[in-house]
Design a protein around this motif. Structure first.
Motif, PDB file in Angstrom:
ATOM      1  N   VAL A   1      48.959  19.151  59.572  1.00  0.00           N
ATOM      2  CA  VAL A   1      49.618  20.108  58.672  1.00  0.00           C
ATOM      3  C   VAL A   1      48.595  20.715  57.711  1.00  0.00           C
ATOM      4  O   VAL A   1      48.609  21.930  57.461  1.00  0.00           O
ATOM      5  CB  VAL A   1      50.779  19.439  57.900  1.00  0.00           C
ATOM      6  N   MET A   2      47.695  19.905  57.200  1.00  0.00           N
ATOM      7  CA  MET A   2      46.667  20.416  56.291  1.00  0.00           C
ATOM      8  C   MET A   2      45.772  21.429  56.999  1.00  0.00           C
ATOM      9  O   MET A   2      45.458  22.491  56.449  1.00  0.00           O
ATOM     10  CB  MET A   2      45.838  19.249  55.731  1.00  0.00           C
ATOM     11  N   GLN A   3      45.384  21.117  58.213  1.00  0.00           N
ATOM     12  CA  GLN A   3      44.526  22.028  58.972  1.00  0.00           C
ATOM     13  C   GLN A   3      45.266  23.318  59.325  1.00  0.00           C
ATOM     14  O   GLN A   3      44.715  24.417  59.194  1.00  0.00           O
ATOM     15  CB  GLN A   3      44.020  21.333  60.238  1.00  0.00           C
ATOM     16  N   LEU A   4      46.510  23.192  59.726  1.00  0.00           N
ATOM     17  CA  LEU A   4      47.318  24.364  60.054  1.00  0.00           C
ATOM     18  C   LEU A   4      47.526  25.237  58.825  1.00  0.00           C
ATOM     19  O   LEU A   4      47.464  26.468  58.898  1.00  0.00           O
ATOM     20  CB  LEU A   4      48.665  23.915  60.635  1.00  0.00           C
TER      21      LEU A   4
ATOM     22  N   ARG B   1      34.896  32.965  58.912  1.00  0.00           N
ATOM     23  CA  ARG B   1      35.189  32.011  57.848  1.00  0.00           C
ATOM     24  C   ARG B   1      35.606  30.651  58.397  1.00  0.00           C
ATOM     25  O   ARG B   1      35.408  29.636  57.746  1.00  0.00           O
ATOM     26  CB  ARG B   1      36.296  32.574  56.968  1.00  0.00           C
ATOM     27  N   LEU B   2      36.196  30.615  59.556  1.00  0.00           N
ATOM     28  CA  LEU B   2      36.790  29.381  60.064  1.00  0.00           C
ATOM     29  C   LEU B   2      35.753  28.403  60.588  1.00  0.00           C
ATOM     30  O   LEU B   2      35.364  28.444  61.732  1.00  0.00           O
ATOM     31  CB  LEU B   2      37.808  29.698  61.160  1.00  0.00           C
ATOM     32  N   THR B   3      35.338  27.527  59.699  1.00  0.00           N
ATOM     33  CA  THR B   3      34.461  26.424  60.068  1.00  0.00           C
ATOM     34  C   THR B   3      35.013  25.171  59.417  1.00  0.00           C
ATOM     35  O   THR B   3      35.794  25.248  58.459  1.00  0.00           O
ATOM     36  CB  THR B   3      33.023  26.643  59.566  1.00  0.00           C
ATOM     37  N   PHE B   4      34.618  24.045  59.922  1.00  0.00           N
ATOM     38  CA  PHE B   4      35.069  22.796  59.321  1.00  0.00           C
ATOM     39  C   PHE B   4      34.553  22.688  57.882  1.00  0.00           C
ATOM     40  O   PHE B   4      35.245  22.203  56.997  1.00  0.00           O
ATOM     41  CB  PHE B   4      34.606  21.589  60.149  1.00  0.00           C
TER      42      PHE B   4
ATOM     43  N   LEU C   1      42.869  30.239  66.667  1.00  0.00           N
ATOM     44  CA  LEU C   1      42.036  30.030  65.485  1.00  0.00           C
ATOM     45  C   LEU C   1      41.930  28.543  65.145  1.00  0.00           C
ATOM     46  O   LEU C   1      40.872  28.052  64.751  1.00  0.00           O
ATOM     47  CB  LEU C   1      42.609  30.806  64.295  1.00  0.00           C
ATOM     48  N   TYR C   2      43.040  27.819  65.318  1.00  0.00           N
ATOM     49  CA  TYR C   2      43.053  26.372  65.072  1.00  0.00           C
ATOM     50  C   TYR C   2      42.054  25.687  66.008  1.00  0.00           C
ATOM     51  O   TYR C   2      41.257  24.851  65.586  1.00  0.00           O
ATOM     52  CB  TYR C   2      44.464  25.834  65.291  1.00  0.00           C
ATOM     53  N   LYS C   3      42.081  26.058  67.279  1.00  0.00           N
ATOM     54  CA  LYS C   3      41.167  25.450  68.254  1.00  0.00           C
ATOM     55  C   LYS C   3      39.722  25.816  67.946  1.00  0.00           C
ATOM     56  O   LYS C   3      38.821  24.989  68.063  1.00  0.00           O
ATOM     57  CB  LYS C   3      41.534  25.869  69.675  1.00  0.00           C
ATOM     58  N   GLN C   4      39.487  27.066  67.541  1.00  0.00           N
ATOM     59  CA  GLN C   4      38.139  27.509  67.191  1.00  0.00           C
ATOM     60  C   GLN C   4      37.575  26.673  66.048  1.00  0.00           C
ATOM     61  O   GLN C   4      36.412  26.278  66.082  1.00  0.00           O
ATOM     62  CB  GLN C   4      38.157  28.981  66.789  1.00  0.00           C
ATOM     63  N   CYS C   5      38.385  26.390  65.059  1.00  0.00           N
ATOM     64  CA  CYS C   5      37.916  25.693  63.869  1.00  0.00           C
ATOM     65  C   CYS C   5      37.873  24.176  64.055  1.00  0.00           C
ATOM     66  O   CYS C   5      36.931  23.525  63.639  1.00  0.00           O
ATOM     67  CB  CYS C   5      38.800  26.056  62.680  1.00  0.00           C
ATOM     68  N   PHE C   6      38.911  23.612  64.654  1.00  0.00           N
ATOM     69  CA  PHE C   6      39.050  22.156  64.695  1.00  0.00           C
ATOM     70  C   PHE C   6      38.832  21.533  66.072  1.00  0.00           C
ATOM     71  O   PHE C   6      38.940  20.320  66.222  1.00  0.00           O
ATOM     72  CB  PHE C   6      40.416  21.752  64.137  1.00  0.00           C
ATOM     73  N   LYS C   7      38.565  22.363  67.069  1.00  0.00           N
ATOM     74  CA  LYS C   7      38.272  21.876  68.428  1.00  0.00           C
ATOM     75  C   LYS C   7      39.396  21.014  69.006  1.00  0.00           C
ATOM     76  O   LYS C   7      39.165  20.068  69.746  1.00  0.00           O
ATOM     77  CB  LYS C   7      36.950  21.076  68.461  1.00  0.00           C
ATOM     78  N   GLN C   8      40.632  21.345  68.647  1.00  0.00           N
ATOM     79  CA  GLN C   8      41.810  20.640  69.154  1.00  0.00           C
ATOM     80  C   GLN C   8      42.863  21.666  69.548  1.00  0.00           C
ATOM     81  O   GLN C   8      42.968  22.724  68.932  1.00  0.00           O
ATOM     82  CB  GLN C   8      42.417  19.725  68.086  1.00  0.00           C
ATOM     83  N   ASP C   9      43.659  21.334  70.535  1.00  0.00           N
ATOM     84  CA  ASP C   9      44.755  22.191  70.960  1.00  0.00           C
ATOM     85  C   ASP C   9      45.945  21.932  70.030  1.00  0.00           C
ATOM     86  O   ASP C   9      46.480  20.822  70.003  1.00  0.00           O
ATOM     87  CB  ASP C   9      45.123  21.873  72.410  1.00  0.00           C
TER      88      ASP C   9
ATOM     89  N   LYS D   1      35.635  22.746  51.928  1.00  0.00           N
ATOM     90  CA  LYS D   1      35.488  23.380  50.614  1.00  0.00           C
ATOM     91  C   LYS D   1      36.848  23.821  50.081  1.00  0.00           C
ATOM     92  O   LYS D   1      37.150  23.664  48.897  1.00  0.00           O
ATOM     93  CB  LYS D   1      34.543  24.580  50.694  1.00  0.00           C
ATOM     94  N   TRP D   2      37.681  24.371  50.959  1.00  0.00           N
ATOM     95  CA  TRP D   2      39.025  24.804  50.562  1.00  0.00           C
ATOM     96  C   TRP D   2      39.846  23.603  50.098  1.00  0.00           C
ATOM     97  O   TRP D   2      40.493  23.653  49.061  1.00  0.00           O
ATOM     98  CB  TRP D   2      39.684  25.512  51.735  1.00  0.00           C
ATOM     99  N   LEU D   3      39.795  22.509  50.859  1.00  0.00           N
ATOM    100  CA  LEU D   3      40.530  21.297  50.483  1.00  0.00           C
ATOM    101  C   LEU D   3      40.067  20.764  49.133  1.00  0.00           C
ATOM    102  O   LEU D   3      40.882  20.337  48.310  1.00  0.00           O
ATOM    103  CB  LEU D   3      40.353  20.194  51.528  1.00  0.00           C
ATOM    104  N   MET D   4      38.767  20.787  48.902  1.00  0.00           N
ATOM    105  CA  MET D   4      38.225  20.262  47.645  1.00  0.00           C
ATOM    106  C   MET D   4      38.662  21.098  46.448  1.00  0.00           C
ATOM    107  O   MET D   4      38.697  20.599  45.325  1.00  0.00           O
ATOM    108  CB  MET D   4      36.703  20.168  47.733  1.00  0.00           C
ATOM    109  N   GLY D   5      39.037  22.339  46.689  1.00  0.00           N
ATOM    110  CA  GLY D   5      39.511  23.203  45.614  1.00  0.00           C
ATOM    111  C   GLY D   5      40.980  23.020  45.269  1.00  0.00           C
ATOM    112  O   GLY D   5      41.470  23.545  44.270  1.00  0.00           O
ATOM    113  N   LEU D   6      41.703  22.267  46.096  1.00  0.00           N
ATOM    114  CA  LEU D   6      43.124  22.026  45.857  1.00  0.00           C
ATOM    115  C   LEU D   6      43.321  20.829  44.946  1.00  0.00           C
ATOM    116  O   LEU D   6      42.458  19.963  44.836  1.00  0.00           O
ATOM    117  CB  LEU D   6      43.848  21.766  47.187  1.00  0.00           C
ATOM    118  N   SER D   7      44.478  20.769  44.332  1.00  0.00           N
ATOM    119  CA  SER D   7      44.798  19.595  43.526  1.00  0.00           C
ATOM    120  C   SER D   7      45.080  18.415  44.448  1.00  0.00           C
ATOM    121  O   SER D   7      45.432  18.605  45.616  1.00  0.00           O
ATOM    122  CB  SER D   7      46.016  19.875  42.640  1.00  0.00           C
ATOM    123  N   PRO D   8      44.958  17.192  43.942  1.00  0.00           N
ATOM    124  CA  PRO D   8      45.216  16.015  44.775  1.00  0.00           C
ATOM    125  C   PRO D   8      46.646  15.943  45.307  1.00  0.00           C
ATOM    126  O   PRO D   8      46.915  15.267  46.290  1.00  0.00           O
ATOM    127  CB  PRO D   8      44.939  14.839  43.844  1.00  0.00           C
ATOM    128  N   ASN D   9      47.567  16.653  44.680  1.00  0.00           N
ATOM    129  CA  ASN D   9      48.971  16.602  45.083  1.00  0.00           C
ATOM    130  C   ASN D   9      49.417  17.813  45.892  1.00  0.00           C
ATOM    131  O   ASN D   9      50.608  18.019  46.081  1.00  0.00           O
ATOM    132  CB  ASN D   9      49.857  16.471  43.842  1.00  0.00           C
TER     133      ASN D   9
END
Length: 117
Positions: free
Chosen positions: A55-58, A74-77, A23-31, A82-90
């Motif tokens: 770590v954030m991507q995982l 659901r797994l797209t960049f 799933l990580y590779k599907q979304c982020f194109k990295q092993d 959008k998920w990251l933008m919904g989190l607090s800065p910390n």
């Protein structure tokens, strides 16, 4: 493995499985495994930032595995951003939380059987 972790100020369920690297590779194109090995001994500030990014991507992948009904669509960049933008800065400032998330993933990548002599 499923685990509830205090993340971004609330109890959040995460899941890690054998599908996590795929799933990580599907979304982020990295092993994921190659990236982890490369960043294992972060020494420079650039490598530390790359490790935090991984770590954030995982975290996003394990969040989707536990909480999204249609995880494959659901797994797209873009959905990750959008998920990251919904989190607090910390959200990723807690070293303990980051370690728990990595340990959850590592729990599925390490063997549980003992060596037979």
């Amino acid at each position: 493995m499923r685990k509830t972790i205090l993340f971004d100020g609330k109890e959040t369920e995460f899941q890690s499985s054998g599908a996590t690297p795929v799933l990580y590779k599907q979304c982020f194109k990295q092993d994921l495994l190659a990236t982890t090995m490369k960043l294992r001994e972060s020494k420079t500030k650039e490598q530390e930032l790359a490790m935090l990014d991984m770590v954030m991507q995982l975290t996003y992948i394990m969040y989707c595995e536990a909480n999204c009904k249609d995880v494959f669509n659901r797994l797209t960049f873009e959905s990750y951003m959008k998920w990251l933008m919904g989190l607090s800065p910390n959200a990723f400032d807690g070293t303990d939380t980051n370690l728990e998330l990595i340990q959850l993933w590592r729990g599925t990548t390490t063997g549980t059987s003992e060596a037979k002599n």
